[in-house]
Scaffold this motif. Structure first.
Motif, PDB file in Angstrom:
ATOM      1  N   GLU C  86     -18.293 -41.059  13.666  1.00 44.17           N
ATOM      2  CA  GLU C  86     -17.521 -41.356  14.868  1.00 44.17           C
ATOM      3  C   GLU C  86     -17.703 -40.206  15.852  1.00 44.17           C
ATOM      4  O   GLU C  86     -17.535 -39.037  15.487  1.00 44.17           O
ATOM      5  CB  GLU C  86     -16.042 -41.524  14.499  1.00 44.17           C
ATOM      6  CG  GLU C  86     -15.211 -42.048  15.632  1.00 44.17           C
ATOM      7  CD  GLU C  86     -13.842 -42.539  15.166  1.00 44.17           C
ATOM      8  OE1 GLU C  86     -13.335 -42.026  14.142  1.00 44.17           O
ATOM      9  OE2 GLU C  86     -13.285 -43.421  15.837  1.00 44.17           O
ATOM     10  N   VAL C  87     -18.059 -40.533  17.088  1.00 48.49           N
ATOM     11  CA  VAL C  87     -18.304 -39.496  18.098  1.00 48.49           C
ATOM     12  C   VAL C  87     -17.608 -39.853  19.400  1.00 48.49           C
ATOM     13  O   VAL C  87     -17.264 -41.011  19.648  1.00 48.49           O
ATOM     14  CB  VAL C  87     -19.820 -39.330  18.386  1.00 48.49           C
ATOM     15  CG1 VAL C  87     -20.583 -38.943  17.127  1.00 48.49           C
ATOM     16  CG2 VAL C  87     -20.399 -40.574  19.018  1.00 48.49           C
ATOM     17  N   VAL C  88     -17.423 -38.818  20.242  1.00 42.90           N
ATOM     18  CA  VAL C  88     -16.999 -39.047  21.618  1.00 42.90           C
ATOM     19  C   VAL C  88     -18.242 -38.957  22.479  1.00 42.90           C
ATOM     20  O   VAL C  88     -19.071 -38.062  22.306  1.00 42.90           O
ATOM     21  CB  VAL C  88     -15.931 -38.027  22.065  1.00 42.90           C
ATOM     22  CG1 VAL C  88     -15.686 -38.119  23.577  1.00 42.90           C
ATOM     23  CG2 VAL C  88     -14.632 -38.272  21.311  1.00 42.90           C
ATOM     24  N   ASP C  89     -18.385 -39.924  23.384  1.00 39.44           N
ATOM     25  CA  ASP C  89     -19.609 -40.036  24.177  1.00 39.44           C
ATOM     26  C   ASP C  89     -19.233 -40.165  25.661  1.00 39.44           C
ATOM     27  O   ASP C  89     -18.063 -40.172  26.023  1.00 39.44           O
ATOM     28  CB  ASP C  89     -20.381 -41.271  23.695  1.00 39.44           C
ATOM     29  CG  ASP C  89     -21.896 -41.061  23.767  1.00 39.44           C
ATOM     30  OD1 ASP C  89     -22.341 -40.215  24.572  1.00 39.44           O
ATOM     31  OD2 ASP C  89     -22.603 -41.754  23.021  1.00 39.44           O
ATOM     32  N   SER C  96     -15.961 -42.322  26.194  1.00 41.75           N
ATOM     33  CA  SER C  96     -15.814 -43.421  25.232  1.00 41.75           C
ATOM     34  C   SER C  96     -15.813 -42.841  23.829  1.00 41.75           C
ATOM     35  O   SER C  96     -16.275 -41.710  23.614  1.00 41.75           O
ATOM     36  CB  SER C  96     -16.948 -44.425  25.388  1.00 41.75           C
ATOM     37  OG  SER C  96     -18.172 -43.828  25.002  1.00 41.75           O
ATOM     38  N   ILE C  97     -15.331 -43.617  22.873  1.00 38.99           N
ATOM     39  CA  ILE C  97     -15.357 -43.192  21.479  1.00 38.99           C
ATOM     40  C   ILE C  97     -16.072 -44.284  20.694  1.00 38.99           C
ATOM     41  O   ILE C  97     -15.728 -45.459  20.801  1.00 38.99           O
ATOM     42  CB  ILE C  97     -13.943 -42.857  20.944  1.00 38.99           C
ATOM     43  CG1 ILE C  97     -14.009 -42.360  19.506  1.00 38.99           C
ATOM     44  CG2 ILE C  97     -12.986 -44.013  21.099  1.00 38.99           C
ATOM     45  CD1 ILE C  97     -12.791 -41.546  19.092  1.00 38.99           C
ATOM     46  N   THR C  98     -17.150 -43.916  19.996  1.00 38.51           N
ATOM     47  CA  THR C  98     -17.993 -44.928  19.358  1.00 38.51           C
ATOM     48  C   THR C  98     -18.397 -44.487  17.953  1.00 38.51           C
ATOM     49  O   THR C  98     -18.282 -43.321  17.587  1.00 38.51           O
ATOM     50  CB  THR C  98     -19.294 -45.171  20.153  1.00 38.51           C
ATOM     51  OG1 THR C  98     -19.995 -43.936  20.267  1.00 38.51           O
ATOM     52  CG2 THR C  98     -19.008 -45.723  21.531  1.00 38.51           C
ATOM     53  N   LYS C 100     -21.604 -44.109  15.646  1.00 36.13           N
ATOM     54  CA  LYS C 100     -23.075 -44.057  15.613  1.00 36.13           C
ATOM     55  C   LYS C 100     -23.527 -44.360  14.187  1.00 36.13           C
ATOM     56  O   LYS C 100     -23.120 -43.667  13.236  1.00 36.13           O
ATOM     57  CB  LYS C 100     -23.583 -42.667  15.997  1.00 36.13           C
ATOM     58  CG  LYS C 100     -23.272 -42.270  17.428  1.00 36.13           C
ATOM     59  CD  LYS C 100     -24.441 -42.609  18.337  1.00 36.13           C
ATOM     60  CE  LYS C 100     -24.193 -42.044  19.724  1.00 36.13           C
ATOM     61  NZ  LYS C 100     -25.002 -42.776  20.733  1.00 36.13           N
ATOM     62  N   PRO C 101     -24.399 -45.348  14.007  1.00 36.46           N
ATOM     63  CA  PRO C 101     -24.824 -45.717  12.657  1.00 36.46           C
ATOM     64  C   PRO C 101     -25.883 -44.770  12.092  1.00 36.46           C
ATOM     65  O   PRO C 101     -26.613 -44.120  12.850  1.00 36.46           O
ATOM     66  CB  PRO C 101     -25.410 -47.122  12.847  1.00 36.46           C
ATOM     67  CG  PRO C 101     -25.884 -47.134  14.260  1.00 36.46           C
ATOM     68  CD  PRO C 101     -24.960 -46.223  15.043  1.00 36.46           C
TER      69      PRO C 101
END
Lengths: 111, 95, 111, 95
Positions: C86-89, C96-98, C100-101
């Motif tokens: 989970e990262v902040v982008d 946004s907070i997404t 990343k696979p």
């Protein structure tokens, strides 16, 4: 979504040497009854930038090594998708016919 | 037009899959997609015992007209592959 | 069912050098807003016999190379399972907070 | 016993996930699993505009007591991380 990584394309002059699938026929006689040989393919080629079919981990790893950390294991060109192979085999009760999973490399990528 | 290959037919309960690759009539199978016949045998007390006679599924290649034995699993199993009608009725075998 | 391949175990004296997971912390500041660093792990070690966590293709490939075909690409120790991160982008509309696979290597194998 | 960290709270529609990591009461959040507060800002016409003030989710590390700006994406975004109650109310920023 993946991290940014330029892909090899028709305009990439190094396209001939980048990680990709190559035919490889091997003998199966020591492990199954039939067939005697099969084309299982293999992956060959460079995993330098731009990384073909890389995932986020490989992009981060490549960038980390590019920053001077040359002791790390670099991304390697390996199969990332396989096909099964139907074979005739031998079991306690005699001849059997089975599906062996992950026998034939179908797609390569940098991992 | 080329006729379909005819092979001797016999299977065990573990190898019924062979019945799906050609019409079976008694002890004969008419192959749908191959020109190869196969035979797979167990070797019990030095004698081959038929497990499978049928149209080929996995071998793909059959350069010989007669069915020559190939040993597998230290001689506990033998197989043969051939390319003429009913050629898998007889296996050429040297113990 | 897989092909026969002896696994490394407690009684395998080469267990220290065989393909396995190792910690690796990398900087993420060029690609995401946060976190600044993450442990993404990396795979290191030998893929000689006995192949750890190999699949059928790798066992066949190793056996083919062992028979003298030394020009083939040998099995390579790579991640075979990953975790997401989970990262902040930063996007057009702002922060946004997404998820990343495939960011963190979780398991290694010979491929 | 140690009290939970309190952080200034504000989110956008894209960052509602931050509301799930601590009870929100007005513009204050009580953190459940972290001692870090965060701030994420867009920089528009040279001025920072708050996107997120909340308890931390992804940063994990917060060595500073005050919220010092770190530039991202060529200065179009800034973030700060800090470890005292409501420390993310004020960002220490040099344009």
């Amino acid at each position: 979504r993946g991290l940014r990584a330029t892909r090899a394309g028709p305009n990439n002059p190094e396209g001939g040497n980048i990680c990709g699938l190559r035919s490889l026929t091997v003998s199966l006689t020591k492990i199954v009854t039939g067939p005697n040989t099969a084309n299982i393919n293999n992956c060959h080629g460079s995993c330098a930038f731009p990384l073909p079919s890389a995932n986020n981990h490989a992009v981060l790893l490549n960038s980390h090594i590019g920053s001077g950390n040359v002791d790390e294991r670099a991304p390697c060109c390996v199969p990332v998708a396989y096909e099964d192979l139907e074979v005739v085999d031998f079991a306690d009760y005699g001849t059997s016919i089975t599906i062996k999973p992950n026998m034939v490399a179908k797609e390569c990528g940098c991992r | 037009f080329p006729q379909n290959r005819m092979c001797a037919f016999q299977v065990t309960s573990q190898t019924k899959r062979f019945a799906t690759v050609g019409n079976v009539s008694g002890s004969v199978q008419l192959c749908e997609n191959t020109t190869c016949c196969v035979g797979y045998y167990r070797v019990i007390d030095g004698q081959p015992k038929v497990d499978v006679l049928a149209c080929d599924i996995v071998e793909k290649s059959c350069p010989d007209a007669t069915c020559k034995a190939q040993k597998r699993f230290n001689g506990r199993q033998i197989k043969c592959v051939c390319n003429t009608d009913l050629c898998n009725s007889n296996i050429t075998w040297t113990p």
